[in-house]
Structure formats: C-alpha cells, structure tokens
Design an enzyme around this catalytic site. Structure first.
Site, PDB file in Angstrom:
ATOM      1  N   ARG A  34      -0.272 -10.687  13.105  1.00 24.10           N
ATOM      2  CA  ARG A  34      -0.724  -9.417  12.511  1.00 24.10           C
ATOM      3  C   ARG A  34      -1.767  -9.655  11.420  1.00 24.10           C
ATOM      4  O   ARG A  34      -2.735  -8.918  11.281  1.00 24.10           O
ATOM      5  CB  ARG A  34       0.469  -8.649  11.934  1.00 24.10           C
ATOM      6  CG  ARG A  34       1.185  -7.818  12.994  1.00 24.10           C
ATOM      7  CD  ARG A  34       2.534  -7.349  12.521  1.00 24.10           C
ATOM      8  NE  ARG A  34       2.464  -6.370  11.448  1.00 24.10           N
ATOM      9  CZ  ARG A  34       3.511  -6.062  10.672  1.00 24.10           C
ATOM     10  NH1 ARG A  34       4.670  -6.653  10.842  1.00 24.10           N
ATOM     11  NH2 ARG A  34       3.383  -5.155   9.729  1.00 24.10           N
ATOM     12  N   ARG A  91      11.208  -7.998   4.312  1.00 27.60           N
ATOM     13  CA  ARG A  91      11.247  -6.625   4.820  1.00 27.60           C
ATOM     14  C   ARG A  91      11.880  -6.594   6.208  1.00 27.60           C
ATOM     15  O   ARG A  91      12.659  -5.711   6.521  1.00 27.60           O
ATOM     16  CB  ARG A  91       9.823  -6.073   4.868  1.00 27.60           C
ATOM     17  CG  ARG A  91       9.758  -4.583   4.993  1.00 27.60           C
ATOM     18  CD  ARG A  91       8.449  -4.057   4.466  1.00 27.60           C
ATOM     19  NE  ARG A  91       7.402  -4.123   5.470  1.00 27.60           N
ATOM     20  CZ  ARG A  91       6.139  -3.750   5.254  1.00 27.60           C
ATOM     21  NH1 ARG A  91       5.770  -3.318   4.068  1.00 27.60           N
ATOM     22  NH2 ARG A  91       5.246  -3.808   6.196  1.00 27.60           N
ATOM     23  N   ARG A 103      -9.184   1.442  10.043  1.00 29.14           N
ATOM     24  CA  ARG A 103      -8.785   0.081  10.374  1.00 29.14           C
ATOM     25  C   ARG A 103      -9.945  -0.740  10.931  1.00 29.14           C
ATOM     26  O   ARG A 103      -9.837  -1.950  11.050  1.00 29.14           O
ATOM     27  CB  ARG A 103      -7.712   0.134  11.459  1.00 29.14           C
ATOM     28  CG  ARG A 103      -6.322  -0.055  10.939  1.00 29.14           C
ATOM     29  CD  ARG A 103      -5.353  -0.021  12.117  1.00 29.14           C
ATOM     30  NE  ARG A 103      -4.177   0.737  11.740  1.00 29.14           N
ATOM     31  CZ  ARG A 103      -3.160   0.234  11.064  1.00 29.14           C
ATOM     32  NH1 ARG A 103      -3.155  -1.004  10.693  1.00 29.14           N
ATOM     33  NH2 ARG A 103      -2.135   0.990  10.741  1.00 29.14           N
ATOM     34  N   ARG A 127      13.956  -5.416  11.847  1.00 29.26           N
ATOM     35  CA  ARG A 127      12.944  -5.457  12.915  1.00 29.26           C
ATOM     36  C   ARG A 127      12.864  -6.860  13.492  1.00 29.26           C
ATOM     37  O   ARG A 127      12.515  -7.813  12.806  1.00 29.26           O
ATOM     38  CB  ARG A 127      11.583  -5.030  12.361  1.00 29.26           C
ATOM     39  CG  ARG A 127      11.435  -3.522  12.340  1.00 29.26           C
ATOM     40  CD  ARG A 127      10.242  -3.105  11.548  1.00 29.26           C
ATOM     41  NE  ARG A 127       9.017  -3.724  12.036  1.00 29.26           N
ATOM     42  CZ  ARG A 127       7.816  -3.347  11.619  1.00 29.26           C
ATOM     43  NH1 ARG A 127       7.696  -2.366  10.740  1.00 29.26           N
ATOM     44  NH2 ARG A 127       6.742  -3.940  12.089  1.00 29.26           N
ATOM     45  N   LYS A 166       0.828  -1.218   0.000  1.00 35.50           N
ATOM     46  CA  LYS A 166       0.000   0.000   0.000  1.00 35.50           C
ATOM     47  C   LYS A 166       0.860   1.266   0.000  1.00 35.50           C
ATOM     48  O   LYS A 166       0.635   2.171  -0.787  1.00 35.50           O
ATOM     49  CB  LYS A 166      -0.918   0.045   1.233  1.00 35.50           C
ATOM     50  CG  LYS A 166      -1.898  -1.095   1.323  1.00 35.50           C
ATOM     51  CD  LYS A 166      -2.897  -0.866   2.447  1.00 35.50           C
ATOM     52  CE  LYS A 166      -2.279  -0.815   3.830  1.00 35.50           C
ATOM     53  NZ  LYS A 166      -1.806  -2.122   4.341  1.00 35.50           N
TER      54      LYS A 166
END
Ligand code: 5GP
Length: 375
Positions: A325, A308, A269, A314, A195
C-alpha cells in the site's frame, strides 16, 4: 465600487453597469430576431424585473406590449417553491399572442415553472422565457430557458431590481453576498499518517465540512442513493470506483451554500483527480487553498498500521500488504504533492507525536495560510 451593507449582511461588487447593459442589449437583439414581424407581449415578472424590463424596453425597437405579473415565493424552511400569484394577467391579453416572459433571475426554476404552467393555460400562440441572470448549477427543471443574458454561479446577488429583504433594488450594479471565508484544503499523507483522526478534530474546531471519500461511498451505499448503487456495483466486482462517480458525490457536497470550508481526505489520490478537483471547485467559484501533508517516517507508518490491524482485526494488515500500500502511495499519490507545490500551495507538518501536538501544528499552519481571493 466598495462593499455595501444591507440589513445584517455585507455585499461586494460583482457585475458592473457595462456588463449588465451588454447582456440586456444582447437579449433585446435575440428577442427581435425571434419576433419577426409580430408584436411581442412581454410579461414583466415583478418586482425584481422592473429595472431590467425598463432597460430592455428602451433597447427593443419593434412593436411590443408590456404586461405585469406579480408572484410571491413563500419563505419557508423548505425550498419547495410554494409560489402564489398576487397580480394576475387577463387571458385576453395573451391568448393567441407571441409571449416573452421577462425574469430577472432564474435559480431553481420553481417560480418559472409556476409562471409557465399558469400562462400556458391562457393559450398564447407561443411562449418564450428571457432571463437576465441564470444560475445553471442551481437549476433543477428540464424546460429550456430560451434567452439568457448572463450565467452566474450559485451566489446570492442584489441590485438592478434584485433585493435582499426589499433593500438593494435601486443599486445600478450587481453585488453579491460576501461569504464568511474559510479554508478549503487537502489533508495529505500516506496510510497511517493520522489524517482521519486529525481531520475530524479540525472539522469540529473550525466548523468545516469533512470529505473522506471512503465514508462518502459508504454513506451513499447505505442510503441506497443512485450514486451509491453505481459505486456498489464496482466495489462488489472488486474494481475501483470510477472518478466520475466520486466527482459527482463531491459536487453534491460542495454545491451546498451552507458549507463554510472543506477538508479533503483520501482525495485527490492521483494528479488526474487533482486536475478534476480544481476544475470542479472553479465551477463553484471555489479554490483549493492548500495541500497540507502529514510527514511520518515509513517505519512509524508500518508500526501504526500493524497496531491498527490488530485492533480492527483486518486480516490483510500484515507487513507485506502494508508495504504494498505504501508503494502504491509513493507511485501514484505522491505526485499530487508536486502538483500543488507548483501552485505554491504545499505545506508540510511533522506528523510524529501525540494527537494533540500534531493537531496544534496543523492549526498553526492553517492560521498562517493566506487565503486566496476567490474568483
Ligand atoms: P427560483 O424559483 O428560480 O428558485 O427563484 C426565483 C426567484 O428567487 C427570483 O425571482 C428571485 O426573486 C429569487 N432569487 C433567486 N436567486 C436570487 C438572487 O441571487 N438574488 C436575489 N435577490 N433573489 C434571488
């Protein structure tokens, strides 16, 4: 009524004669009640109020005196409201009297503030403000507007005394500036759908404003704005930022008249937030035109997010947290699709492929969307 051209701009019909007449007579009634048995000194603020004042005068059945005040707002790059008096009023005409200021329109309230501070120096017994049009969303002052004919959203209007660069005052109805119409849409999809990448490209290509809630929070926090400070307190505690703060931040962006169109990313959301957003947009005379969902199969998402995670370093991006998630997304966020589906605004784009290919698909869908007439 048809659209009209004044100088370089097009204006469309907005408020008809009947509605204006009703607002004027309601104001006349309210002021008569306020006057009691005392005469009113009406201060007509020129030039814009000349037609309004004349029509109000014809409706006003009690004793009244009319005085004229002329100001000029400096046109600068700043909307600081540097207001200059061109035609003043003698103190004797006001001192000890009941005064009502007749304004055509109150926007930020800068002009009015100047008028009020000047007129109160002349020691009237009492002073009230009557305006035919009031833009509550633009108003930045604290003092109350006593009598309001009609509230309007933040549009630029002409007619019935109001001008665009001196033209349009003699139009008997109100017209509003026709905005170049662009799309306001939500770019939707699970984490890892691309996105952010796509939204940034589309934003640049179409000149839209990109609202990514994560970036928005970070900017506010970095700039230590009042909203940023509030948001930080929640984030530091590990809590979600409450909807009200997010909404206030969004409100600020969508109130900017320079914004041509919006891409939302990461908001709404939840269905509750979607309802909030619809309400917020309607307040600004805007509407969400579409929800465009990027469709990417789950195994691609997990792969992309793991990649990613490696590059961004991360530590929480292991397969388990990613799956969690995605579960959260399915449970809480996916119902937003259905919410817009019901409104006939749902579009889906295949999100698998090169950035360029996916982008082309999105642009094709955007150009196929028939924009709804704004309220
Ligand atoms: P304010 O000082 O409240 O921001 O703006 C007041 C003045 O700005 C008004 O007296 C009027 O001259 C001008 N103004 C504000 N909004 C409009 C509008 O929508 N149309 C026109 N023609 N003038 C406006």
């Amino acid at each position: 009524m048809e659209s009209i051209q004044l100088h370089d701009k097009t204006f469309e019909p907005y408020i008809d004669k009947d509605k204006i007449a009703k607002a004027v007579s309601s104001l006349a009634n309210q002021i008569e009640k306020y006057a009691g048995n005392e005469p009113i000194v009406f201060i007509v603020v020129l030039k814009g109020s000349f037609i309004f004042a004349a029509d109000l005068a014809k409706q006003y059945t009690k004793d009244a005196v009319f005085e004229f005040y002329r100001l000029k707002s400096y046109e600068g790059t700043q909307t600081s409201g540097d207001v200059k008096i061109l035609v003043d009023i003698d103190t004797d005409l006001i001192k000890g009297k009941k005064v009502v200021v007749l304004e055509d329109i109150v926007d930020t309230g800068n002009t009015l503030e100047k008028i009020m501070s000047e007129l109160t120096k002349k020691q009237p017994a009492d002073i009230k403000i009557a305006t035919l049009f009031f833009k509550p969303n633009a108003y930045k002052k604290d003092f109350p507007i006593d009598f309001v004919g009609m509230e309007i959203p933040n549009a630029f209007i002409v007619g019935y005394g109001l001008d665009y660069d001196e033209l349009g005052r003699n139009l008997p109805e109100i017209y509003r500036l026709k905005k170049e119409k662009m799309i306001d849409f939500i770019l939707f999809g699970p984490p890892g759908a691309g996105k952010g990448t796509q939204a940034k490209i589309i934003k640049d290509k179409l000149g839209l404003t990109y609202i990514a809630t994560g970036d928005m929070f970070r900017n506010h926090i970095k700039n230590e704005t009042p909203l940023g400070k509030k948001a930080k307190a929640y984030i530091q505690k590990g809590d979600l930022v409450p909807d009200e703060i997010t909404i206030d931040m969004i409100k600020e962006i969508i109130s900017d008249p320079e914004v041509k169109g919006l891409i939302f990313d990461g908001f709404p959301r939840t269905v509750k937030q979607a309802e909030f957003l619809d309400k917020l947009m309607a307040e600004k005379d805007l509407i969400i035109d579409a929800l465009i969902a990027l469709d990417v199969p789950e195994e691609h998402l997990v792969k992309r997010l793991l990649e990613r995670g490696k590059t961004s370093g991360r530590s929480d991006d292991n397969e388990e947290t990613i799956k969690h998630r995605l579960q959260q997304y399915h449970a809480k966020t996916e119902p937003v699709k259905e919410y817009y589906q019901k409104q006939g605004k749902y579009y889906e784009v295949n999100g698998v492929g090169s950035i360029e290919d996916v982008n082309q698909r999105l642009l094709d869908v955007i150009s196929s969307i028939k924009l709804r007439e704004k309220a």
